[in-house]
Design an enzyme around this catalytic site. Structure first.
Site, PDB file in Angstrom:
ATOM      1  N   TYR A  47       0.866  -1.185   0.000  1.00 35.95           N
ATOM      2  CA  TYR A  47       0.000   0.000   0.000  1.00 35.95           C
ATOM      3  C   TYR A  47       0.900   1.232   0.000  1.00 35.95           C
ATOM      4  O   TYR A  47       1.969   1.223  -0.606  1.00 35.95           O
ATOM      5  CB  TYR A  47      -0.970  -0.063   1.187  1.00 35.95           C
ATOM      6  CG  TYR A  47      -2.180   0.799   0.993  1.00 35.95           C
ATOM      7  CD1 TYR A  47      -2.995   0.651  -0.133  1.00 35.95           C
ATOM      8  CD2 TYR A  47      -2.508   1.774   1.913  1.00 35.95           C
ATOM      9  CE1 TYR A  47      -4.099   1.452  -0.333  1.00 35.95           C
ATOM     10  CE2 TYR A  47      -3.624   2.580   1.731  1.00 35.95           C
ATOM     11  CZ  TYR A  47      -4.408   2.421   0.600  1.00 35.95           C
ATOM     12  OH  TYR A  47      -5.499   3.225   0.398  1.00 35.95           O
ATOM     13  N   LYS A 107     -20.192 -20.539 -11.063  1.00 37.14           N
ATOM     14  CA  LYS A 107     -19.450 -20.351 -12.306  1.00 37.14           C
ATOM     15  C   LYS A 107     -18.030 -19.885 -12.005  1.00 37.14           C
ATOM     16  O   LYS A 107     -17.054 -20.344 -12.616  1.00 37.14           O
ATOM     17  CB  LYS A 107     -20.165 -19.308 -13.171  1.00 37.14           C
ATOM     18  CG  LYS A 107     -19.724 -19.283 -14.617  1.00 37.14           C
ATOM     19  CD  LYS A 107     -20.375 -20.416 -15.373  1.00 37.14           C
ATOM     20  CE  LYS A 107     -20.088 -20.331 -16.845  1.00 37.14           C
ATOM     21  NZ  LYS A 107     -20.954 -21.217 -17.623  1.00 37.14           N
TER      22      LYS A 107
END
Length: 416
Positions: free
Chosen positions: A65, A120
């Site tokens: 970060y 999926k």
């Protein structure tokens, strides 16, 4: 991102307690069936997000970060193509639906579609090593869906359209392909078509015939039926006719939609009119993607050594016991019979190959290559009850991936 089963039960596994394992019955928590293992498995969803880098101390934090991330952001701002190298974009797919054509359930809405979209996504990961994010949209208009997906696209390397009803799905896919420079693939159309072509190639090989010698009849002129017809024509089928609820699609019908009128232009060279049953007389192949029931007499009227691919779920258009009386090869969409036509054989490898070479789109040639690679996995083990491999055959995804990547390079849509 890791697509993993999230089911942290601490009971004996019968699904009778809640996920914290505190002994509270599922029925008291509002579960529709306290003893249904499907609800127990789905509790909390089927996916989780997992970091690929450790955050162990302040040095790790400063790289993952701020301030380290700012250097990467600046580089991408100056050279946008670097996003593929320094973010997950080039390896993740958006699985997008509006919930209007979910499995055999129909228009059940975006929230109710999420269990399927999660499923999926984990299939992408399990069978193709591809990360995927389910996105259920609270809109059904073509313009709204297209604009929404275009705005989401910077985060993804590909878009898998799923369970969007016809005929809107055709226009949505076409417009997204025109607007985006990443693969857009409506699996209900093309995944089904790829696996069907692979199985048909092997059925023809088993009978000593070429696809060009076959006449096929497709029951259903929705997303799957139209895509199968297009792919069979592309692959050189002798002839193919589609039938909808009103009968065989032919150029002389005045009630055709724009899509069906287009279909009439490249199918049914024999000029057959009338009902599905009329078209089946003497046909070599039946492909069912519509539901409903085909009379046994119509199946009996097909040519000797015919193939019956009755793929409606859970009830095939022709029951396998009936089909086996007359057909040399029988396939269904069900996992409890041989020769299951299952889209999971296609879409993970197709996207893996496209992402591997950072393809700008998925071409007809890439889909044909996927079908040929899938058919080749069967090899010398070809038999009437084995014209298509199992989804659990570990050779499938690598074979399809390699074939699709090579085809993308050959067709000039690969960017590496």
């Amino acid at each position: 991102m890791a697509a993993e089963i999230v089911n942290p039960r601490t009971d004996s596994g019968d699904g009778s307690t809640d996920q914290e394992g505190n002994g509270e019955p599922l029925s008291s928590l509002g579960a529709p069936d306290s003893f249904d293992p499907a609800f127990a498995l789905h509790r909390g969803g089927k996916m989780a997000v997992q970091s690929t880098v450790p955050i162990r101390d302040k040095d790790d934090l400063s790289l993952a970060y701020t301030p380290g991330v700012a250097r990467v952001c600046t580089a991408i701002a100056e050279r946008p193509e670097l996003v593929d190298d320094y973010t997950w974009k080039s390896s993740v797919v958006a699985v997008v639906t509006d919930g209007t054509a979910v499995l055999g359930l129909g228009d059940i809405g975006p929230e109710a579609s999420l269990p399927v979209m999660e499923g999926k996504a984990i299939l992408f990961k399990q069978f193709g090593g591809v990360d995927a994010v389910p996105i259920a949209l609270a809109c059904t208009g073509v313009d709204e869906i297209v604009e929404t997906v275009v705005r989401l696209a910077p985060s993804f390397g590909g878009v898998n359209l799923e369970d969007i009803s016809a005929p809107r799905c055709f226009e949505i896919e076409k417009r997204l392909q025109e607007r985006l420079d990443i693969p857009v693939f409506h699996d209900d159309q093309h995944g089904t078509a790829v696996v069907t072509l692979a199985a048909l190639r092997n059925a023809a090989r088993l009978s000593g015939r070429e696809i060009g010698q076959l006449r096929a009849v497709i029951s259903g002129a929705g997303a799957a039926g139209v895509a199968i017809a297009k792919m069979l024509v592309e692959a050189g089928i002798g002839d193919v006719a589609l039938a909808d609820r009103k009968g065989v699609i032919s150029a002389d019908r005045a009630d055709l939609t724009d899509v069906k009128r287009e279909v009439a232009g490249f199918t049914n060279k024999a000029g057959i009119t009338g009902s599905l049953e009329d078209a089946l007389a003497g046909a070599d192949v039946f492909i069912g993607v519509s539901g409903g029931t085909v009379a046994e007499e119509a199946v009996a009227s097909m040519a000797e050594g015919a193939f019956v691919f009755a793929m409606a779920n859970p009830n095939p258009e022709v029951h396998p016991d009936v089909a086996h009386k007359y057909a040399a090869v029988v396939a269904t969409g069900r996992s409890d019979y041989p020769n299951q036509i299952n889209n999971v054989l296609a879409f993970p490898g197709i996207f893996a190959g496209a992402l591997q070479v950072r393809a700008s789109r998925i071409t007809e040639g890439m889909k044909i290559a996927a079908a040929e690679a899938l058919a080749a996995v069967v090899g010398d083990d070809l038999a009437a009850d084995y014209v298509i491999p199992s989804p659990f055959d570990e050779r499938v995804a690598p074979a399809v991936t390699a074939a699709v990547a090579a085809a993308a390079r050959a067709e000039g849509v690969a960017r590496r």
